[in-house]
Design an enzyme around this catalytic site. Structure first.
Site, PDB file in Angstrom:
ATOM      1  N   THR A  34       0.871  -1.178   0.000  1.00 36.23           N
ATOM      2  CA  THR A  34       0.000   0.000   0.000  1.00 36.23           C
ATOM      3  C   THR A  34       0.907   1.227   0.000  1.00 36.23           C
ATOM      4  OG1 THR A  34      -0.088   0.268   2.416  1.00 36.23           O
ATOM      5  CG2 THR A  34      -1.721  -1.209   1.427  1.00 36.23           C
ATOM      6  N   VAL A  83       3.247  -1.082   4.629  1.00 33.26           N
ATOM      7  CA  VAL A  83       2.560   0.122   5.111  1.00 33.26           C
ATOM      8  C   VAL A  83       3.595   1.242   5.139  1.00 33.26           C
ATOM      9  CG1 VAL A  83       1.096   1.069   6.915  1.00 33.26           C
ATOM     10  CG2 VAL A  83       1.346  -1.413   6.711  1.00 33.26           C
ATOM     11  N   VAL A 135       7.326  -2.430   6.898  1.00 32.55           N
ATOM     12  CA  VAL A 135       7.243  -0.969   6.905  1.00 32.55           C
ATOM     13  C   VAL A 135       7.946  -0.409   5.678  1.00 32.55           C
ATOM     14  CG1 VAL A 135       7.799   1.099   8.199  1.00 32.55           C
ATOM     15  CG2 VAL A 135       7.164  -0.972   9.395  1.00 32.55           C
ATOM     16  N   LYS A 136       7.258   0.551   5.040  1.00 32.48           N
ATOM     17  CA  LYS A 136       7.825   1.167   3.843  1.00 32.48           C
ATOM     18  C   LYS A 136       8.409   2.527   4.209  1.00 32.48           C
ATOM     19  CE  LYS A 136       5.703   0.771  -0.720  1.00 32.48           C
ATOM     20  NZ  LYS A 136       4.474   1.121  -1.445  1.00 32.48           N
ATOM     21  N   PHE A 137       9.674   2.728   3.847  1.00 34.41           N
ATOM     22  CA  PHE A 137      10.301   4.045   4.013  1.00 34.41           C
ATOM     23  C   PHE A 137      10.705   4.529   2.621  1.00 34.41           C
ATOM     24  CE2 PHE A 137      12.245   2.415   8.244  1.00 34.41           C
ATOM     25  CZ  PHE A 137      11.144   2.826   8.973  1.00 34.41           C
TER      26      PHE A 137
END
Ligand code: G3P
Length: 218
Positions: free
Chosen positions: A27, A56, A82-84
Site C-alpha cells: 500500500t 505500510v 514498513v515502507k520508508f
C-alpha cells in the site's frame, strides 16, 4: 516470483487470495486514502486476508519519526512490512528497525545505487518504480535488470520488488529478469487472465459435452 497486489481495497485482495495466487500486498498513502478508512482498520483487515507481507508506508520526515511509525505499524500484525522512502533519514531508520526484526521495504527507488544503499542498510525489499521511469522516457525494466544482477553478484538477500507496474508485459519481463516480487494494481492482475483461445476452447468443450450420451453412473 511472488505476486503482490498494490491496493488497499479489501474486496480486490480477498478475490485474489481466494484464487490461491496472492502472496502479499503493498500500500502507499495514496491507496490507503482511497479506501476512506483509518490506516489501522485497513491494514489489520488486509493482513487477516492475505496472511503474507503487507507494506505500510511511513510519511515521517525524520529517522526518529520513521522508527516510531515502524514500531507502531508492526504492532498491528506480524505480517506488516514498513515502507520508508529512499533518503538519508530512511536509511538511518532502516538500519535501526531492521536490527529489531522489523522488515523494511525501501520505496521510490529509481537507481541501482539507491537499491544497493538500501540493501546495505538492511532493507528486506527494495521497490524500483518501473512505470514512473517509463513515463519519463527512461526504460524502467533496465533498472530491474541491473538491481537483480547487482544483488546476485554481491549476494544480498534483499528482495527486488518490481513496483509501479502498468500492464501484464511489465509482469512478464520482471519475472524473466528474476525480480523476486511484482506488485500490481488489481486491474493489471485481471488483465493477465483472458485469452481468446481459452474462451473459445471452453465454449467448444462445453458445447461438445452436451452431445455426449448421458452416463448412468455420473
Ligand atoms: O505503490 C507504489 C507503486 O506501485 C505506485 O505505482 O502506478 O502510482 O506509479 P504508480
Amino acid at each position: 516470483m511472488q505476486l503482490f497486489l498494490d491496493t488497499a481495497d479489501a474486496a480486490s485482495i480477498r478475490r485474489a487470495a481466494e484464487m490461491g495466487v496472492l502472496d502479499g500486498v503493498t500500500t502507499n498513502p495514496t491507496l490507503v486514502a482511497k479506501a476512506g478508512r483509518s490506516i489501522s482498520d485497513v491494514i489489520v483487515e488486509i493482513c487477516e486476508i492475505v496472511k503474507g507481507p503487507v507494506s505500510v508506508e511511513s510519511v515521517a520526515e525524520t529517522a526518529e519519526g520513521m522508527v516510531g511509525d515502524a514500531r507502531k505499524f508492526s504492532k498491528l500484525s506480524k505480517h506488516v512490512v514498513v515502507k520508508f522512502p529512499f533518503c538519508e533519514e530512511g536509511l538511518k531508520a532502516t538500519k535501526i528497525v531492521s536490527k529489531e526484526g522489523i522488515r523494511v521495504n525501501m520505496t521510490l527507488i529509481f537507481s541501482p545505487l539507491q537499491a544497493w544503499l538500501a540493501a546495505k542498510a538492511g532493507a528486506a525489499y527494495v521497490s524500483p518504480f518501473i512505470g514512473r521511469l517509463d513515463d519519463i522516457a527512461t526504460p524502467g525494466m533496465q533498472l530491474i535488470e541491473q538491481i537483480v544482477r547487482l544483488f546476485d553478484r554481491h549476494r544480498f538477500s534483499t528482495k527486488v520488488l518490481a513496483a509501479s507496474i502498468r500492464h501484464p508485459i511489465h509482469v512478464l519481463e520482471a519475472a524473466l529478469l528474476g525480480a523476486h516480487v511484482a506488485t500490481m494494481p488489481p486491474e493489471v492482475f485481471h488483465k493477465m487472465f483472458p485469452h481468446p483461445l481459452t474462451k473459445s476452447g471452453i465454449e467448444q468443450f462445453n458445447k461438445d459435452y452436451r452431445a455426449i450420451p448421458p452416463s448412468p453412473s455420473l
